[in-house]
Design an enzyme around this catalytic site. Structure first.
Site, PDB file in Angstrom:
ATOM      1  N   HIS A   1      42.276  37.605  38.890  1.00  9.32           N
ATOM      2  CA  HIS A   1      41.455  38.745  39.321  1.00  9.32           C
ATOM      3  C   HIS A   1      40.018  38.650  38.815  1.00  9.32           C
ATOM      4  O   HIS A   1      39.120  39.301  39.340  1.00  9.32           O
ATOM      5  CB  HIS A   1      42.103  40.049  38.849  1.00  9.32           C
ATOM      6  CG  HIS A   1      43.366  40.350  39.587  1.00  9.32           C
ATOM      7  ND1 HIS A   1      43.433  41.261  40.601  1.00  9.32           N
ATOM      8  CD2 HIS A   1      44.610  39.806  39.493  1.00  9.32           C
ATOM      9  CE1 HIS A   1      44.670  41.296  41.083  1.00  9.32           C
ATOM     10  NE2 HIS A   1      45.404  40.413  40.427  1.00  9.32           N
TER      11      HIS A   1
ATOM     12  N   ASP B   1      31.574  39.843  37.781  1.00  5.11           N
ATOM     13  CA  ASP B   1      32.805  40.561  38.134  1.00  5.11           C
ATOM     14  C   ASP B   1      33.580  39.728  39.139  1.00  5.11           C
ATOM     15  O   ASP B   1      32.975  39.141  40.038  1.00  5.11           O
ATOM     16  CB  ASP B   1      32.435  41.917  38.784  1.00  5.11           C
ATOM     17  CG  ASP B   1      33.363  43.039  38.354  1.00  5.11           C
ATOM     18  OD1 ASP B   1      34.540  42.757  38.079  1.00  5.11           O
ATOM     19  OD2 ASP B   1      32.906  44.200  38.293  1.00  5.11           O
TER      20      ASP B   1
END
Ligand code: GDG
Length: 461
Positions: free
Chosen positions: A155, A362
């Site tokens: 992720h 991110d």
């Protein structure tokens, strides 16, 4: 059909008759069909944890969880995963605290997970493990004789070899990932960085998205995660009647709302964002009294030193901005470290004139997609998005900024506040189509198809 087994550090066991709430559970909703097994940590610490998982059934899905001993959890979660791996994978080498005993503890917990899960696995199961807590799990399951398809999704970002090599167990980590049949990343850049690492550190042969290593072939590809945009848009439209959302809307007295929603994490670029807001008010005094910036920032990982320091820093910056710019009847920055209910969040996004998503790095950033999904078509807000969020690869109609440059963020906020409604509508229409297309369901389908296409697993080189 083969059974799907999901493995993640935490397991979101649904409460009776309550809809699935958020995060991974929403992303994987399409896989949560009767018969599926979800395995992981219970979230509880125990003095002497039982190796047998505790089982809970909800809507035909079996949730199997084990407790962890406090020192095992500390080594895995605080020590290695969040103290060493998270900073490295977010390009923050200066924040990495590597201790060999944490690495060994991380391996030990993965071993416990593998042994405990192995007892429950059937030969024809398909296993899909998630995130940086579980890199070695696939290799350990193979060692224990599991022969079915094994997939892994990361992720968070991946980094180039020159960055990864800073962590003393870089080779081991890359070898662990290579034990899976399919490894998914949020963006092609992350997938390519991983393939480069496998080539440079292990001598793997790269052929497009495929890697050859020790006579085996695995696939490392980009599978960007999405949200259930339709459901979220509906929730946002309904949430305008939410009492708290209405109170916030009333309190704005016609001023524009800039909104940020992030776990309190140093990867999210919060100090730069606060500083940018100060620059906006300083350089464009016309916006003073015409804007409120609301930052929702639930506390996170407070056992880790860097997170405690961040909190002190944000308290200081909030005080500085409000001290400098507040007027007796106007507070420019509202900052809350409490989590908001998901429906309230959806409603707040909807009334937001600017969505501020400015992480320094991110994997994807779901807030960016949620903000877009929540906007009304007729008078939409503007997304200000960091170029270093995975979401920027897809959402190029947002105002893309370099988050290291507070003046650039301030410029983008100014542009958003002065953007004509026609331009806002045009940008929003394209963004919305993308967010609806790259949904959570599409993400799951792509991964499962990739895993199915990998069989048979072992192919001679
Ligand atoms: C990792 C990767 C990747 C936040 N505050 C509240 C709240 N949230 C929800 C948001 C969003 C989720 O939490 C956060 O997701 P992000 O994607 O923004 O970030 P991470 O937590 O760092 O997640 C990231 C993600 O995994 C998925 O693959 O995108 O890159 O770092 O859904 O809305 N939810 C509620 N109250 C809050 O106060 N209810």
């Amino acid at each position: 059909m083969a059974r799907i087994v999901i493995v993640s550090n935490r397991v979101p066991i649904p409460k009776a008759r309550v809809a699935v709430a958020g995060g991974l559970a929403v992303a994987l909703r399409d896989l949560l069909v009767p018969g599926t097994l979800w395995f992981g940590w219970s979230g509880r610490l125990a003095a002497d944890p039982a190796p047998q998982p505790a089982l809970v059934e909800a809507r035909g899905v079996t949730y199997a969880t084990i407790d962890l001993a406090a020192d095992a959890h500390r080594a895995l979660y605080v020590g290695f995963a969040n103290g060493a791996l998270w900073p490295v994978l977010h390009f923050r080498l200066g924040l990495m605290h590597y201790r060999r005993e944490d690495w060994l503890g991380y391996l030990a917990v993965n071993h416990t997970f593998a042994s405990s899960l192995r007892q429950m696995l059937r030969a024809d199961d398909t296993v899909w493990a998630h995130d940086y807590h579980l890199l070695p799990l696939g290799r350990l399951l193979r060692r224990q004789g599991f022969g079915g398809p094994l997939g892994f999704f990361l992720h968070v970002p991946f980094v180039p070899p020159s960055v990864l090599e800073a962590i003393p167990v870089a080779r081991e980590l890359v070898a662990d990932l290579c034990a899976y049949d399919v490894v998914g990343f949020q963006t092609e850049e992350h997938a390519r960085d991983f393939r480069d690492c496998a080539q440079r550190l292990l001598g793997a042969v790269v052929d497009g998205e495929w890697l050859w290593l020790n006579g085996r072939r695995l696939r490392a590809f980009a599978d960007p995660i999405g949200i259930d945009a339709r459901a979220f848009a509906g929730e946002a439209a309904r949430a305008v009647h939410d009492k708290l959302v209405q109170r916030v809307a009333d309190s704005l007295s016609g001023r524009a709302l800039a909104i940020g929603v992030d776990r309190m994490d140093y990867s999210k670029g919060l100090p730069n964002r606060f500083e940018a807001y100060g620059r906006l008010l300083e350089r464009h005094p016309a916006h003073r009294r015409r804007i409120h910036f609301l930052q929702i920032c639930p506390r996170s990982r407070e056992e880790v030193d860097a997170y405690r320091k961040l909190r002190v820093e944000l308290d200081r910056l909030t005080g500085r901005i409000n001290g400098r710019f507040s007027e007796f009847d106007w507070t420019p920055l509202r900052y809350s470290t409490r989590a908001a209910p998901r429906a309230t969040l959806a409603g707040l996004y909807r009334i937001g004139r600017i969505g501020l998503v400015t992480p320094l790095r991110d994997g994807m950033n779901l807030v960016a997609k949620e903000f877009v999904a929540a906007q009304p078509d007729d008078d939409p807000g503007v997304l200000v998005l960091s170029r270093f969020a995975g979401a920027a690869r897809e959402l190029s109609e947002a105002l893309i900024v370099n988050p290291f440059d507070p003046d650039a963020i301030a410029d983008a906020m100014h542009a958003a506040l002065t953007m004509p409604v026609e331009e806002r509508r045009e940008r929003q229409a394209v963004l919305k189509a993308k967010v609806f297309r790259t949904s959570a369901a599409a993400y799951c389908r792509r991964f499962m198809d990739a895993l199915a296409a990998q069989a048979p697993r072992a192919v001679a080189a």
